[in-house]
Design a protein around this motif. Structure first.
Motif, PDB file in Angstrom:
ATOM      1  N   GLU A 209       2.480  -5.102 -47.089  1.00  0.00           N
ATOM      2  CA  GLU A 209       3.443  -4.350 -47.150  1.00  0.00           C
ATOM      3  C   GLU A 209       5.013  -4.714 -45.695  1.00  0.00           C
ATOM      4  O   GLU A 209       5.723  -5.076 -45.717  1.00  0.00           O
ATOM      5  CB  GLU A 209       3.463  -2.833 -47.525  1.00  0.00           C
ATOM      6  CG  GLU A 209       5.406  -2.483 -48.321  1.00  0.00           C
ATOM      7  CD  GLU A 209       5.794  -3.355 -48.662  1.00  0.00           C
ATOM      8  OE1 GLU A 209       5.013  -3.646 -49.635  1.00  0.00           O
ATOM      9  OE2 GLU A 209       7.431  -3.792 -49.386  1.00  0.00           O
ATOM     10  N   GLY A 210       4.104  -4.551 -44.130  1.00  0.00           N
ATOM     11  CA  GLY A 210       4.779  -4.317 -42.674  1.00  0.00           C
ATOM     12  C   GLY A 210       4.539  -5.731 -43.376  1.00  0.00           C
ATOM     13  O   GLY A 210       6.270  -6.194 -42.569  1.00  0.00           O
ATOM     14  N   ALA A 211       3.957  -6.825 -43.240  1.00  0.00           N
ATOM     15  CA  ALA A 211       3.627  -8.263 -43.303  1.00  0.00           C
ATOM     16  C   ALA A 211       5.384  -8.888 -44.129  1.00  0.00           C
ATOM     17  O   ALA A 211       6.615  -9.676 -43.672  1.00  0.00           O
ATOM     18  CB  ALA A 211       2.897  -8.972 -43.882  1.00  0.00           C
ATOM     19  N   ARG A 213       7.761  -7.021 -44.676  1.00  0.00           N
ATOM     20  CA  ARG A 213       9.197  -6.605 -44.258  1.00  0.00           C
ATOM     21  C   ARG A 213       9.872  -7.201 -43.572  1.00  0.00           C
ATOM     22  O   ARG A 213      10.965  -7.627 -42.450  1.00  0.00           O
ATOM     23  CB  ARG A 213       8.934  -5.107 -43.917  1.00  0.00           C
ATOM     24  CG  ARG A 213       8.853  -4.387 -45.352  1.00  0.00           C
ATOM     25  CD  ARG A 213       8.474  -2.844 -44.858  1.00  0.00           C
ATOM     26  NE  ARG A 213       8.434  -2.242 -46.342  1.00  0.00           N
ATOM     27  CZ  ARG A 213       8.452  -0.871 -46.557  1.00  0.00           C
ATOM     28  NH1 ARG A 213       7.355  -0.386 -46.109  1.00  0.00           N
ATOM     29  NH2 ARG A 213       8.079  -0.644 -47.661  1.00  0.00           N
ATOM     30  N   ILE A 214       8.270  -7.714 -42.177  1.00  0.00           N
ATOM     31  CA  ILE A 214       9.147  -8.561 -40.838  1.00  0.00           C
ATOM     32  C   ILE A 214       9.393 -10.309 -41.458  1.00  0.00           C
ATOM     33  O   ILE A 214       9.678 -10.616 -40.408  1.00  0.00           O
ATOM     34  CB  ILE A 214       8.318  -8.119 -40.087  1.00  0.00           C
ATOM     35  CG1 ILE A 214       6.847  -9.174 -40.178  1.00  0.00           C
ATOM     36  CG2 ILE A 214       8.459  -7.075 -39.667  1.00  0.00           C
ATOM     37  CD1 ILE A 214       6.400  -9.275 -38.470  1.00  0.00           C
ATOM     38  N   GLY A 215       9.392 -10.450 -42.568  1.00  0.00           N
ATOM     39  CA  GLY A 215       9.337 -11.736 -43.113  1.00  0.00           C
ATOM     40  C   GLY A 215       8.299 -12.957 -43.108  1.00  0.00           C
ATOM     41  O   GLY A 215       8.927 -14.045 -43.149  1.00  0.00           O
TER      42      GLY A 215
ATOM     43  N   ALA B  73      17.535 -11.717 -46.690  1.00  0.00           N
ATOM     44  CA  ALA B  73      16.077 -11.044 -45.802  1.00  0.00           C
ATOM     45  C   ALA B  73      16.506 -11.538 -44.547  1.00  0.00           C
ATOM     46  O   ALA B  73      16.823 -11.056 -43.388  1.00  0.00           O
ATOM     47  CB  ALA B  73      14.803 -10.054 -45.731  1.00  0.00           C
ATOM     48  N   ARG B  74      15.649 -12.786 -44.084  1.00  0.00           N
ATOM     49  CA  ARG B  74      15.621 -13.343 -43.003  1.00  0.00           C
ATOM     50  C   ARG B  74      17.742 -14.088 -42.564  1.00  0.00           C
ATOM     51  O   ARG B  74      17.947 -13.057 -40.963  1.00  0.00           O
ATOM     52  CB  ARG B  74      15.628 -15.069 -43.359  1.00  0.00           C
ATOM     53  CG  ARG B  74      14.018 -14.789 -43.073  1.00  0.00           C
ATOM     54  CD  ARG B  74      13.289 -14.821 -41.695  1.00  0.00           C
ATOM     55  NE  ARG B  74      13.259 -15.670 -41.118  1.00  0.00           N
ATOM     56  CZ  ARG B  74      12.213 -16.738 -40.882  1.00  0.00           C
ATOM     57  NH1 ARG B  74      11.268 -16.565 -42.375  1.00  0.00           N
ATOM     58  NH2 ARG B  74      11.993 -17.900 -40.465  1.00  0.00           N
ATOM     59  N   ILE B  77      18.005 -10.172 -40.900  1.00  0.00           N
ATOM     60  CA  ILE B  77      17.353  -9.971 -39.274  1.00  0.00           C
ATOM     61  C   ILE B  77      18.136 -11.031 -38.665  1.00  0.00           C
ATOM     62  O   ILE B  77      18.255 -10.601 -36.914  1.00  0.00           O
ATOM     63  CB  ILE B  77      16.035 -10.216 -39.542  1.00  0.00           C
ATOM     64  CG1 ILE B  77      15.112  -9.223 -41.191  1.00  0.00           C
ATOM     65  CG2 ILE B  77      15.156 -10.434 -38.509  1.00  0.00           C
ATOM     66  CD1 ILE B  77      13.898  -9.784 -41.129  1.00  0.00           C
ATOM     67  N   TYR B  85      10.972   1.132 -41.272  1.00  0.00           N
ATOM     68  CA  TYR B  85      11.087   2.142 -42.316  1.00  0.00           C
ATOM     69  C   TYR B  85      10.164   3.251 -42.342  1.00  0.00           C
ATOM     70  O   TYR B  85       9.499   4.117 -40.954  1.00  0.00           O
ATOM     71  CB  TYR B  85      10.063   1.657 -43.183  1.00  0.00           C
ATOM     72  CG  TYR B  85      10.559   0.691 -44.432  1.00  0.00           C
ATOM     73  CD1 TYR B  85      11.495   1.097 -45.405  1.00  0.00           C
ATOM     74  CD2 TYR B  85      11.150  -0.649 -43.549  1.00  0.00           C
ATOM     75  CE1 TYR B  85      12.118  -0.589 -45.684  1.00  0.00           C
ATOM     76  CE2 TYR B  85      11.516  -2.270 -43.979  1.00  0.00           C
ATOM     77  CZ  TYR B  85      12.456  -2.035 -45.219  1.00  0.00           C
ATOM     78  OH  TYR B  85      13.345  -2.413 -45.808  1.00  0.00           O
ATOM     79  N   SER B  89       5.587   0.824 -40.809  1.00  0.00           N
ATOM     80  CA  SER B  89       5.340  -1.298 -41.375  1.00  0.00           C
ATOM     81  C   SER B  89       4.960  -1.535 -40.004  1.00  0.00           C
ATOM     82  O   SER B  89       4.707  -2.696 -39.675  1.00  0.00           O
ATOM     83  CB  SER B  89       6.276  -2.040 -41.632  1.00  0.00           C
ATOM     84  OG  SER B  89       6.749  -1.396 -42.900  1.00  0.00           O
ATOM     85  N   LEU B  90       3.713  -1.216 -39.186  1.00  0.00           N
ATOM     86  CA  LEU B  90       3.018  -1.620 -38.127  1.00  0.00           C
ATOM     87  C   LEU B  90       1.644  -1.858 -38.362  1.00  0.00           C
ATOM     88  O   LEU B  90       1.188  -1.917 -39.537  1.00  0.00           O
ATOM     89  CB  LEU B  90       3.264  -0.588 -37.121  1.00  0.00           C
ATOM     90  CG  LEU B  90       3.870   0.093 -35.542  1.00  0.00           C
ATOM     91  CD1 LEU B  90       3.764   0.955 -34.972  1.00  0.00           C
ATOM     92  CD2 LEU B  90       4.763  -1.186 -35.660  1.00  0.00           C
ATOM     93  N   PHE B  91       1.376  -2.988 -37.985  1.00  0.00           N
ATOM     94  CA  PHE B  91      -0.423  -3.554 -38.145  1.00  0.00           C
ATOM     95  C   PHE B  91      -1.360  -2.404 -37.592  1.00  0.00           C
ATOM     96  O   PHE B  91      -0.929  -2.891 -36.010  1.00  0.00           O
ATOM     97  CB  PHE B  91      -0.222  -5.136 -37.631  1.00  0.00           C
ATOM     98  CG  PHE B  91       0.692  -6.334 -38.504  1.00  0.00           C
ATOM     99  CD1 PHE B  91       1.165  -5.866 -39.676  1.00  0.00           C
ATOM    100  CD2 PHE B  91       2.268  -6.204 -37.635  1.00  0.00           C
ATOM    101  CE1 PHE B  91       2.117  -6.496 -40.165  1.00  0.00           C
ATOM    102  CE2 PHE B  91       2.754  -7.311 -38.275  1.00  0.00           C
ATOM    103  CZ  PHE B  91       2.709  -7.174 -39.695  1.00  0.00           C
ATOM    104  N   LEU B 103       7.893  -9.448 -34.890  1.00  0.00           N
ATOM    105  CA  LEU B 103       9.006  -9.866 -35.906  1.00  0.00           C
ATOM    106  C   LEU B 103       9.502 -10.898 -35.014  1.00  0.00           C
ATOM    107  O   LEU B 103      10.846 -12.262 -36.161  1.00  0.00           O
ATOM    108  CB  LEU B 103       9.800  -8.394 -35.845  1.00  0.00           C
ATOM    109  CG  LEU B 103      10.979  -9.617 -36.348  1.00  0.00           C
ATOM    110  CD1 LEU B 103      11.051  -9.333 -38.212  1.00  0.00           C
ATOM    111  CD2 LEU B 103      12.026  -7.290 -36.181  1.00  0.00           C
ATOM    112  N   VAL B 106       8.380 -14.726 -35.552  1.00  0.00           N
ATOM    113  CA  VAL B 106       8.124 -15.186 -36.864  1.00  0.00           C
ATOM    114  C   VAL B 106      10.167 -15.119 -37.472  1.00  0.00           C
ATOM    115  O   VAL B 106      10.453 -15.995 -38.050  1.00  0.00           O
ATOM    116  CB  VAL B 106       8.186 -14.255 -37.897  1.00  0.00           C
ATOM    117  CG1 VAL B 106       8.101 -14.142 -39.268  1.00  0.00           C
ATOM    118  CG2 VAL B 106       6.266 -13.507 -37.994  1.00  0.00           C
ATOM    119  N   ARG B 154       9.841  -3.566 -31.514  1.00  0.00           N
ATOM    120  CA  ARG B 154      10.064  -3.639 -31.844  1.00  0.00           C
ATOM    121  C   ARG B 154      11.526  -4.773 -32.614  1.00  0.00           C
ATOM    122  O   ARG B 154      11.832  -5.954 -32.276  1.00  0.00           O
ATOM    123  CB  ARG B 154       9.076  -4.053 -33.738  1.00  0.00           C
ATOM    124  CG  ARG B 154       8.994  -5.322 -34.117  1.00  0.00           C
ATOM    125  CD  ARG B 154       7.598  -5.271 -35.254  1.00  0.00           C
ATOM    126  NE  ARG B 154       7.239  -4.752 -36.102  1.00  0.00           N
ATOM    127  CZ  ARG B 154       7.363  -4.812 -37.488  1.00  0.00           C
ATOM    128  NH1 ARG B 154       6.251  -4.739 -37.733  1.00  0.00           N
ATOM    129  NH2 ARG B 154       7.878  -3.649 -38.802  1.00  0.00           N
TER     130      ARG B 154
END
Lengths: 336, 498
Positions: A209-211, A213-215, B73-74, B77, B85, B89-91, B103, B106, B154
């Motif tokens: 989900e995180g992936a 959300r950052i596009g 969405a792009r 950003i 959120y 929503s981190l890894f 971010l 990407v 981020r």
């Protein structure tokens, strides 16, 4: 003491240490075991498992699981050999590998479409395609052994990088096919660490989900993962063919769990986000060592399964137990 | 103020026949912190999704720095918008540096992963925020507060000019909230604008410059924070006046002590806890996150062991080895995080209510489905759970109604003591009052309640006695009839965090 604890706090080092202890024990039973010759023999025997493991590692790192890769490998191998022999084409050895990789990647597209585009669960999809690819191979391509291997393939199989005699006078050798493993390992290692694509695989494994959300286009990344994993499985299948100098459509399928065990022992997690090339290779070596050396030490082969099982449980369980013990100690050390 | 950085005007959205947003306007200038307040279901999250380009609006426009954004969405950003959120929503499996840089990389459509540049970028951003976190460690090893700072880092690494934060302080201790406020203030001076989505009134007033209140998809109030007070904000959010004084009740007749602890200690968590609880009494343990309140509650329910001290139930010493023994002794526990610990979200409401009391509808080892459904239906009615029936999964209910399902489950067992950990966390202020009234009613019918909370208003409205817990010790006791919020606030925050 604490250094020892730190050392056995990761699955990979548990597995590595166990492997070393294991080798010493076998070495004590059979003094000829501890030698360069054994190591070379071990490498030779883990070539196919190692190549498969690299593809599986990618899939596990993305949070998926693949059980169809052996069927992909054997399909690609057998179809390539039938095709080349059927059309009676003069084909360089490299050509065999290229065709097998392409067929494997083609089969991988099906996995990738179902998983990446339709978003189906990876275990269900690959269980389905495992059965489907194998069934399709036996139904539509063939069921007979092909043993009239082209001359250039035999020449390739007989070309060795290293060749020496072990203590009891048997010849051990590391065939040229080792280059395939080394090549795939280098490419996968670069891909996973130096390209954004590889980092996205780890990101998706960490938090899908995180992936999103950052596009990151998660479906597109997954599709490519399964195509590449399919190509790698095709190379593994072809490597198996050159080592055994025979195309047997009944080979390989059935060894999925050994390969997945190797990758997990190498530090990849079923839950995704972790896994490395060096870990996968180490895991493949350990699994192969257990499978071959017990036999040479005269231990009944059923014991292999027991040892592998214990190693998986200890290798993944011990680090968790240590972590719990540590957090308990940390709590007691805090001021009340 | 100058030209607004962000303008949303005339935003409308309907899902089928349900109109979620109706002609909503919102603007944000550089360096402004605006609070978007509203209850669950008011349309807050849909508005954020439209802003971030995840959901298309039916009507209206979104403009950032003069550029009109579509449903992309792009593009959002790229225009400098970043949404943080609630789960960040981190890894968790990647390093701090990689999380911070991801971010941006990407967004730039990079092919290669430049680790040196990643480190440098992360170092610069963390320095700009004056945050001291080692960029090489894995995110999974960090506490929640640090994860939130990394999520902000981020956004900044990608040159965010507008940062949207969803319920930013839910999981933070008081000190961490103060620190976050400091960082937000510093970034404001750099011209970064913030949109806080929240329904916690305290943080609305301490963080924000301006407020927009949404109710049923309409903007019902907007203005400077000085135009609002807690009462007005509550009224605008719910559309009615919400009482928050102590709920009136008849005094319970004196009865022998039910639960008693003597010198209960668990090293590193809490120490020397002695308390008494009688049937028909409501006692609150008021403490901040990290004060040891949750560990104490879990000990009383047999989930973690104490190192020393004594627990007595009805005068008899007990030592629970497992929570099932506490349940046998007549204790119920409503956990802090009902979503992960308390409910089977995908299962029907009815099953969730009866799962802990199956034996009441069983004979000879077989379950009586009709009796189960009947009991579930009665519980839904008694607790006024708003649902069309007992079949839909719990996940379809609002926070307040989910909490009632947890309560209903325990009430089916008629426990002698209920331990409630944060009984109204994530519940709208309107339904919060209703839950409090339900709890007082439950208590008058004989169940003792031990409420563990950091919500001072809740402790005042609900309790017969308030015990304040700081750094693992009970430091003061108050009578809610005479105590006031300021005194309690001072008592709870003295000593600060560990």
């Amino acid at each position: 003491m604490s250094r020892l604890v730190a050392l056995i706090a990761s699955p990979r080092s548990v597995v590595f240490l166990t492997a070393v202890v294991f080798a010493l024990v076998i070495g004590a039973l059979n003094p000829n075991f501890l030698s360069v010759a054994t190591l070379i023999d071990l490498l030779r025997n883990s070539l196919v498992t190692g190549i498969f493991a690299l593809g599986v590692m990618m899939v596990l790192a993305s949070g998926g699981i693949d059980v169809s890769f052996t069927a992909v490998g054997v399909f690609a191998m057998y179809a390539t050999v039938s095709l080349v022999l059927g059309l009676d084409l003069p084909m360089p050895v490299v050509g065999f590998f290229v065709i097998a990789a392409l067929i494997g990647a083609g089969l991988g597209i099906l996995n990738g479409l179902l998983i990446g585009v339709l978003g189906l669960p990876t275990l269900i999809v690959t269980l389905g395609t495992l059965s489907f690819f194998r069934g399709a191979l036996l139904t539509f391509v063939g069921t007979t052994y092909i043993s009239n291997v082209p001359r250039n393939v035999i020449a390739f199989a007989r070309t060795n990088i290293v060749r020496l005699e072990n203590a009891v006078g048997q010849l051990v050798s590391l065939p040229l096919a080792f280059v395939v493993l080394a090549g795939v390992a280098v490419v996968v290692a670069l891909m996973m660490n130096v390209t954004q694509f590889g980092r996205k695989i780890y990101a998706i494994g960490g938090s899908e989900e995180g992936a999103r959300r950052i596009g990151i286009d998660v479906g597109w990344v997954k599709l490519r993962i399964y195509v590449i994993a399919g190509g790698i499985a095709g190379l593994a299948g072809m490597t198996h063919f050159t080592l055994s100098r025979m195309a047997n459509p009944f080979d390989l399928v059935g060894s999925e769990l050994d390969v997945i065990a190797a990758v997990v022992l190498g530090g990849a997690r079923i839950t995704g986000g972790h896994g490395s090339v060096s870990g996968a290779l180490l895991g493949a070596l350990v699994i192969t060592m257990i499978n071959t050396s017990l036999l040479s030490a005269g231990v009944p082969s059923y014991w292999q399964k027991v040892v592998v099982g214990v190693l998986i449980l200890v290798g993944t369980g011990l680090p968790i137990a240590i972590e719990r013990f540590r957090s308990q100690r940390a709590r007691l050390a805090r001021p009340a | 103020m100058a030209e607004p950085l962000l303008t949303m005007s005339g935003i409308s959205k309907a899902y089928g026949p349900v109109r979620v947003l109706e002609n909503v306007d919102l603007s944000l200038s550089a360096g402004e912190v605006r609070c978007l307040a509203g209850e669950n279901g008011s349309g807050k999250s849909t508005l954020i999704k439209i802003l971030s380009g995840v959901v298309a609006a039916d009507g209206g426009t979104v403009t950032i720095a003069g550029r009109r954004l579509g449903n992309d969405a792009r593009a959002a950003i790229d225009a400098g918008l970043s949404v943080i959120y609630q789960d960040f929503s981190l890894f968790p499996n990647l390093t701090v540096a990689e999380n911070i840089a991801f971010l941006r990389f990407v967004a730039q459509g990079r092919r290669w992963n430049n680790i040196a540049e990643q480190r440098r970028l992360a170092g610069d951003v963390l320095a700009r925020m004056s945050v001291d976190i080692d960029p090489r460690v894995l995110v999974e090893t960090l506490p929640v507060a640090s994860k939130q700072l990394i999520a902000i880092a981020r956004a900044l690494a990608n040159d965010a000019r507008i940062i949207v934060m969803d319920e930013p302080t839910t999981a933070l201790t008081r000190n961490e909230v103060t620190r976050l406020a400091g960082i937000v203030a510093a970034l404001k001076d750099d011209g970064v604008a913030f949109l806080f989505v929240s329904h916690k009134t305290e943080e609305v007033f301490s963080f924000c410059d301006t407020i927009t209140v949404l109710r049923d998809g309409h903007v019902v109030a907007a203005g400077a924070v000085g135009d609002f007070d807690a009462d007005r904000l509550g009224r605008e959010m719910t559309g009615r006046s919400i009482a928050h004084e102590r709920i009136a009740r008849a005094d319970a007749p004196p009865q022998p002590v039910f639960l008693e602890t003597r010198g209960l200690t668990r090293r590193g968590d809490y120490a020397d806890i002695s308390l008494e609880l009688r049937p028909g009494e409501i006692v609150s343990i008021l403490g901040l996150l990290g004060s040891g309140r949750t560990e104490l509650a879990q000990t009383l329910f047999g989930m973690v062991a104490a190192d020393s001290g004594e627990i007595r139930i009805g005068g008899e010493p007990v030592a629970f080895a497992h929570s099932s023994e506490a349940v046998e002794a007549g204790i119920g526990y409503v956990p802090e995080d009902r979503l992960t610990e308390g409910l089977f979200l995908d299962q029907p409401i009815g099953d969730n209510i009866t799962v802990a009391s199956l034996e009441q509808s069983a004979s000879g080892g077989l379950l009586d489905r009709r009796s189960l459904a009947e009991r579930a239906r009665r519980a839904v009615e008694r607790l006024r759970i708003r649902t069309p029936g007992i079949e839909p999964p719990v996940a379809t209910l609002s926070g307040g109604n989910q909490q009632r399902v947890v309560l209903a489950r325990w009430m089916e067992r008629s426990p002698a003591l209920m331990i409630l950990n944060g009984p109204t966390v994530g519940v709208d202020i309107g339904s919060k009052r209703e839950i409090h009234e339900l709890l007082v009613g439950l208590n008058r019918s004989g169940t003792a309640l031990l409420v563990v909370t950091d919500d001072i208003g809740e402790a005042l409205a609900l309790s017969d006695r308030i015990l304040v817990m700081v750094n693992g010790r009970i430091t003061a006791a108050f009578d809610p009839r005479t105590a006031d919020e300021d005194t309690l606030y001072a008592a709870v925050t003295t000593g600060g965090d560990r």
